[in-house]
Design an enzyme around this catalytic site. Sequence first.
Site, PDB file in Angstrom:
ATOM      1  N   ASN A  20       7.529 -33.944   4.556  1.00  0.00           N
ATOM      2  CA  ASN A  20       6.838 -34.377   3.345  1.00  0.00           C
ATOM      3  C   ASN A  20       8.208 -34.556   2.090  1.00  0.00           C
ATOM      4  O   ASN A  20       8.966 -34.887   2.248  1.00  0.00           O
ATOM      5  CB  ASN A  20       5.234 -33.946   2.195  1.00  0.00           C
ATOM      6  CG  ASN A  20       4.544 -33.078   3.299  1.00  0.00           C
ATOM      7  OD1 ASN A  20       4.595 -34.047   4.643  1.00  0.00           O
ATOM      8  ND2 ASN A  20       3.771 -32.313   2.736  1.00  0.00           N
ATOM      9  N   HIS A  68      12.366 -36.070   5.575  1.00  0.00           N
ATOM     10  CA  HIS A  68      12.472 -37.769   5.971  1.00  0.00           C
ATOM     11  C   HIS A  68      12.086 -37.754   3.997  1.00  0.00           C
ATOM     12  O   HIS A  68      12.150 -39.226   4.244  1.00  0.00           O
ATOM     13  CB  HIS A  68      10.734 -38.167   6.520  1.00  0.00           C
ATOM     14  CG  HIS A  68       9.832 -37.510   7.556  1.00  0.00           C
ATOM     15  ND1 HIS A  68       9.693 -37.532   8.039  1.00  0.00           N
ATOM     16  CD2 HIS A  68      11.244 -37.134   8.535  1.00  0.00           C
ATOM     17  CE1 HIS A  68       9.425 -36.844   9.607  1.00  0.00           C
ATOM     18  NE2 HIS A  68      10.607 -36.313  10.316  1.00  0.00           N
ATOM     19  N   ASP A 123       6.639 -36.301  -0.360  1.00  0.00           N
ATOM     20  CA  ASP A 123       5.975 -35.950  -1.979  1.00  0.00           C
ATOM     21  C   ASP A 123       6.756 -35.535  -3.433  1.00  0.00           C
ATOM     22  O   ASP A 123       6.079 -35.129  -4.402  1.00  0.00           O
ATOM     23  CB  ASP A 123       4.488 -36.218  -2.126  1.00  0.00           C
ATOM     24  CG  ASP A 123       4.215 -34.695  -1.098  1.00  0.00           C
ATOM     25  OD1 ASP A 123       5.272 -33.265  -1.512  1.00  0.00           O
ATOM     26  OD2 ASP A 123       3.766 -34.286  -0.428  1.00  0.00           O
ATOM     27  N   CYS A 173      20.646 -53.344  -7.786  1.00  0.00           N
ATOM     28  CA  CYS A 173      21.804 -52.576  -7.716  1.00  0.00           C
ATOM     29  C   CYS A 173      22.926 -53.231  -8.951  1.00  0.00           C
ATOM     30  O   CYS A 173      23.436 -54.451  -8.478  1.00  0.00           O
ATOM     31  CB  CYS A 173      22.847 -52.072  -6.801  1.00  0.00           C
ATOM     32  SG  CYS A 173      23.916 -50.585  -7.031  1.00  0.00           S
ATOM     33  N   CYS A 223      26.983 -53.628  -8.031  1.00  0.00           N
ATOM     34  CA  CYS A 223      26.912 -54.387  -6.508  1.00  0.00           C
ATOM     35  C   CYS A 223      25.931 -55.440  -6.517  1.00  0.00           C
ATOM     36  O   CYS A 223      26.409 -56.189  -5.317  1.00  0.00           O
ATOM     37  CB  CYS A 223      27.113 -53.272  -5.425  1.00  0.00           C
ATOM     38  SG  CYS A 223      25.819 -53.185  -4.181  1.00  0.00           S
TER      39      CYS A 223
HETATM   40  C1  BJW Z   1      -5.326 -31.520   7.734  1.00  0.00           C
HETATM   41  C2  BJW Z   1      -5.534 -30.957   6.140  1.00  0.00           C
HETATM   42  C3  BJW Z   1      -5.714 -30.691   5.785  1.00  0.00           C
HETATM   43  C4  BJW Z   1      -4.957 -33.324   7.347  1.00  0.00           C
HETATM   44  N1  BJW Z   1      -5.682 -29.099   6.234  1.00  0.00           N
HETATM   45  N2  BJW Z   1      -4.292 -30.181   7.821  1.00  0.00           N
HETATM   46  C5  BJW Z   1       8.885 -44.679  21.179  1.00  0.00           C
HETATM   47  C6  BJW Z   1       8.995 -45.682  20.033  1.00  0.00           C
HETATM   48  C7  BJW Z   1       9.960 -46.097  18.971  1.00  0.00           C
HETATM   49  C8  BJW Z   1      10.547 -44.813  18.261  1.00  0.00           C
HETATM   50  C9  BJW Z   1      10.730 -43.958  19.277  1.00  0.00           C
HETATM   51  C10 BJW Z   1       9.333 -43.731  20.337  1.00  0.00           C
HETATM   52  N3  BJW Z   1       9.342 -42.289  20.683  1.00  0.00           N
HETATM   53  C11 BJW Z   1      10.275 -42.039  19.678  1.00  0.00           C
HETATM   54  C12 BJW Z   1      10.634 -41.940  18.500  1.00  0.00           C
HETATM   55  C13 BJW Z   1      11.775 -41.753  17.664  1.00  0.00           C
HETATM   56  C14 BJW Z   1      10.733 -42.172  16.148  1.00  0.00           C
HETATM   57  C15 BJW Z   1       9.181 -41.193  16.691  1.00  0.00           C
HETATM   58  O1  BJW Z   1       9.280 -39.994  16.644  1.00  0.00           O
HETATM   59  N4  BJW Z   1       7.996 -42.275  16.796  1.00  0.00           N
HETATM   60  C16 BJW Z   1       7.080 -41.510  17.370  1.00  0.00           C
HETATM   61  C17 BJW Z   1       5.734 -42.085  15.842  1.00  0.00           C
HETATM   62  C18 BJW Z   1       6.772 -42.480  18.199  1.00  0.00           C
HETATM   63  N5  BJW Z   1      11.190 -41.576  15.296  1.00  0.00           N
HETATM   64  C19 BJW Z   1      12.140 -41.622  14.216  1.00  0.00           C
HETATM   65  O2  BJW Z   1      12.709 -42.724  14.678  1.00  0.00           O
HETATM   66  C20 BJW Z   1      13.309 -40.425  13.857  1.00  0.00           C
HETATM   67  N6  BJW Z   1      14.355 -40.889  13.918  1.00  0.00           N
HETATM   68  C21 BJW Z   1      15.447 -40.958  15.014  1.00  0.00           C
HETATM   69  O3  BJW Z   1      14.421 -40.144  15.959  1.00  0.00           O
HETATM   70  O4  BJW Z   1      16.296 -41.343  15.299  1.00  0.00           O
HETATM   71  C22 BJW Z   1      17.324 -41.172  16.119  1.00  0.00           C
HETATM   72  C23 BJW Z   1      17.020 -42.778  16.053  1.00  0.00           C
HETATM   73  C24 BJW Z   1      18.256 -43.091  15.762  1.00  0.00           C
HETATM   74  C25 BJW Z   1      18.018 -44.719  16.076  1.00  0.00           C
HETATM   75  C26 BJW Z   1      17.359 -44.931  17.014  1.00  0.00           C
HETATM   76  C27 BJW Z   1      15.786 -44.322  17.446  1.00  0.00           C
HETATM   77  C28 BJW Z   1      16.096 -42.771  17.206  1.00  0.00           C
HETATM   78  C29 BJW Z   1      12.843 -40.731  12.005  1.00  0.00           C
HETATM   79  C30 BJW Z   1      11.232 -40.519  11.895  1.00  0.00           C
HETATM   80  C31 BJW Z   1      11.032 -41.071  10.280  1.00  0.00           C
HETATM   81  C32 BJW Z   1       9.584 -40.866   9.996  1.00  0.00           C
HETATM   82  N7  BJW Z   1       9.186 -41.685   8.881  1.00  0.00           N
HETATM   83  C33 BJW Z   1       8.486 -41.455   8.458  1.00  0.00           C
HETATM   84  C34 BJW Z   1       7.884 -41.962   7.088  1.00  0.00           C
HETATM   85  C35 BJW Z   1       8.785 -41.322   5.630  1.00  0.00           C
HETATM   86  C36 BJW Z   1       8.616 -42.350   4.517  1.00  0.00           C
HETATM   87  C37 BJW Z   1       7.312 -42.506   4.200  1.00  0.00           C
HETATM   88  O5  BJW Z   1       6.173 -41.933   4.139  1.00  0.00           O
HETATM   89  O6  BJW Z   1       6.659 -44.079   3.686  1.00  0.00           O
HETATM   90  O7  BJW Z   1       7.815 -39.863   7.777  1.00  0.00           O
HETATM   91  S1  BJW Z   1       6.760 -41.536   9.627  1.00  0.00           S
HETATM   92  C38 BJW Z   1       5.898 -40.975   9.022  1.00  0.00           C
HETATM   93  O8  BJW Z   1       4.910 -39.319   9.867  1.00  0.00           O
HETATM   94  C39 BJW Z   1       5.993 -39.572   7.783  1.00  0.00           C
HETATM   95  C40 BJW Z   1       5.701 -38.328   8.442  1.00  0.00           C
HETATM   96  O9  BJW Z   1       6.734 -37.204   7.533  1.00  0.00           O
HETATM   97  C41 BJW Z   1       5.761 -38.960  10.079  1.00  0.00           C
HETATM   98  C42 BJW Z   1       4.832 -37.102   9.724  1.00  0.00           C
HETATM   99  O10 BJW Z   1       3.628 -37.515   9.267  1.00  0.00           O
HETATM  100  P1  BJW Z   1       2.503 -35.895   9.748  1.00  0.00           P
HETATM  101  O11 BJW Z   1       3.086 -35.516   8.562  1.00  0.00           O
HETATM  102  O12 BJW Z   1       2.463 -34.520  10.474  1.00  0.00           O
HETATM  103  O13 BJW Z   1       1.771 -36.715   8.936  1.00  0.00           O
HETATM  104  P2  BJW Z   1       0.069 -36.961  10.218  1.00  0.00           P
HETATM  105  O14 BJW Z   1      -0.845 -38.176   8.918  1.00  0.00           O
HETATM  106  O15 BJW Z   1       0.435 -37.893  11.256  1.00  0.00           O
HETATM  107  O16 BJW Z   1      -0.437 -35.645  10.085  1.00  0.00           O
HETATM  108  C43 BJW Z   1      -1.752 -34.841   9.553  1.00  0.00           C
HETATM  109  C44 BJW Z   1      -2.055 -34.076   9.943  1.00  0.00           C
HETATM  110  O17 BJW Z   1      -2.659 -33.366   8.731  1.00  0.00           O
HETATM  111  C45 BJW Z   1      -3.143 -34.201  11.128  1.00  0.00           C
HETATM  112  O18 BJW Z   1      -3.144 -33.585  11.878  1.00  0.00           O
HETATM  113  C46 BJW Z   1      -4.390 -33.962  10.188  1.00  0.00           C
HETATM  114  O19 BJW Z   1      -5.096 -33.509  11.076  1.00  0.00           O
HETATM  115  C47 BJW Z   1      -4.476 -32.660   9.385  1.00  0.00           C
HETATM  116  N8  BJW Z   1      -4.710 -32.123   8.425  1.00  0.00           N
HETATM  117  N9  BJW Z   1      -5.570 -32.680   6.472  1.00  0.00           N
HETATM  118  C48 BJW Z   1      -4.675 -29.152   7.228  1.00  0.00           C
HETATM  119  N10 BJW Z   1      -6.319 -30.076   4.242  1.00  0.00           N
HETATM  120 ZN    ZN Z   2      25.217 -51.315  -4.995  1.00  0.00          ZN
END
Ligand code: BJW
Ligand code: ZN
Length: 270
Positions: A113, A130, A115, A159, A162
């Site tokens: 998260n 993240h 937040d 900025c 710059c």
């Molecule tokens: C409850 C509830 C309650 C609800 N109680 N439960 C194929 C294509 C392209 C890329 C890739 C690929 N395969 C792999 C990749 C890499 C990619 C990736 O993983 N993609 C997949 C989606 C396929 N990963 C990356 O790119 C990462 N970097 C990387 O790999 O670097 C190496 C690299 C370099 C160069 C080239 C390629 C690779 C970086 C990942 C960054 C993720 N960023 C985000 C956005 C942050 C900014 C923003 O907020 O705007 O992070 S994405 C978004 O998803 C955010 C979250 O942290 C992240 C995870 O989501 P999360 O927290 O799991 O939320 P939800 O909504 O998915 O799930 C909520 C859950 O809660 C659900 O299960 C509900 O059931 C549950 N729930 N209420 C308990 N009350």
């Molecule tokens: Zn700058």
Amino acid sequence: MGHVDTGATAVISDDTRRLVARLAAADWVVAFTGAGVSAESGVPTFRGTDGIWKKFKPEELASMDAFMRNPSLVWEWYAHRKRVIAGIQPNPGHYALVRMEEVFPRFALITQNIDNLHRRAGSRSVHELHGNIERNYCVSCGKPYGNEELLRQSETPKCPACGGWIRPDVVWFGELLPEDQWNASVRAAESADVFLSIGTSNVVYPAASLPLLAKRRGAFLAEINAEVTPLTDTADVFLQGSSGVILPDLVASVVAARESAERQGTPTHT
Ligand code: BJW
Ligand code: ZN
């Protein structure tokens, strides 16, 4: 499945009992959190029926390409979320995780998260995989900026040092995770006696590899989620429900179990 019901007709699932017993004896505990933990505070999740990506495409907003193509669209989206997050509060799930930090001899909180609600609730050993939406930096010179000064202006910030665009300090798709946070998280996952995956869909890598690593290294793997995820079959126990309800009950049961073990002179860790 199910959670601890502390009412008169308490129904405690086998999975909950097993998890409480493991936590009662644990030395090293890791909690790994996702958007579900903040859902009860009013922060929308990403995926699922009410997820923000039902309305917006991630590749159009959460990538450097998207930002460079249309900085004002992406900045506006983040400025809106920054304002929403600033106006909400941590929920009982966040506070239960603060309590866990006091209960276990060793504890780490790994969060996806952005937040800042874990820190605002009072958690201290937080690894942010993240980034953090309260921070920003210049894409050209790297100079850091806080939110306050940027949110006062209506245009997309540049900025003063710059002239480069200023972006939120969050990890977008295709970007590397902060190395120090990632390394500390891997070390914690490798050492954990119990690893809790809470409120995450477990689909974004490399973060989603941490529960698997922990289990491979011998941790007892527990999942707490409103829905099943790709991790559920691998987890040793699955507690289905809201983290804001399950976590406070879980902590209360674990504290009681650890206190009772102490009174009986049973070592709490094996
Ligand atoms: C409850 C509830 C309650 C609800 N109680 N439960 C194929 C294509 C392209 C890329 C890739 C690929 N395969 C792999 C990749 C890499 C990619 C990736 O993983 N993609 C997949 C989606 C396929 N990963 C990356 O790119 C990462 N970097 C990387 O790999 O670097 C190496 C690299 C370099 C160069 C080239 C390629 C690779 C970086 C990942 C960054 C993720 N960023 C985000 C956005 C942050 C900014 C923003 O907020 O705007 O992070 S994405 C978004 O998803 C955010 C979250 O942290 C992240 C995870 O989501 P999360 O927290 O799991 O939320 P939800 O909504 O998915 O799930 C909520 C859950 O809660 C659900 O299960 C509900 O059931 C549950 N729930 N209420 C308990 N009350
Ligand atoms: Zn700058």
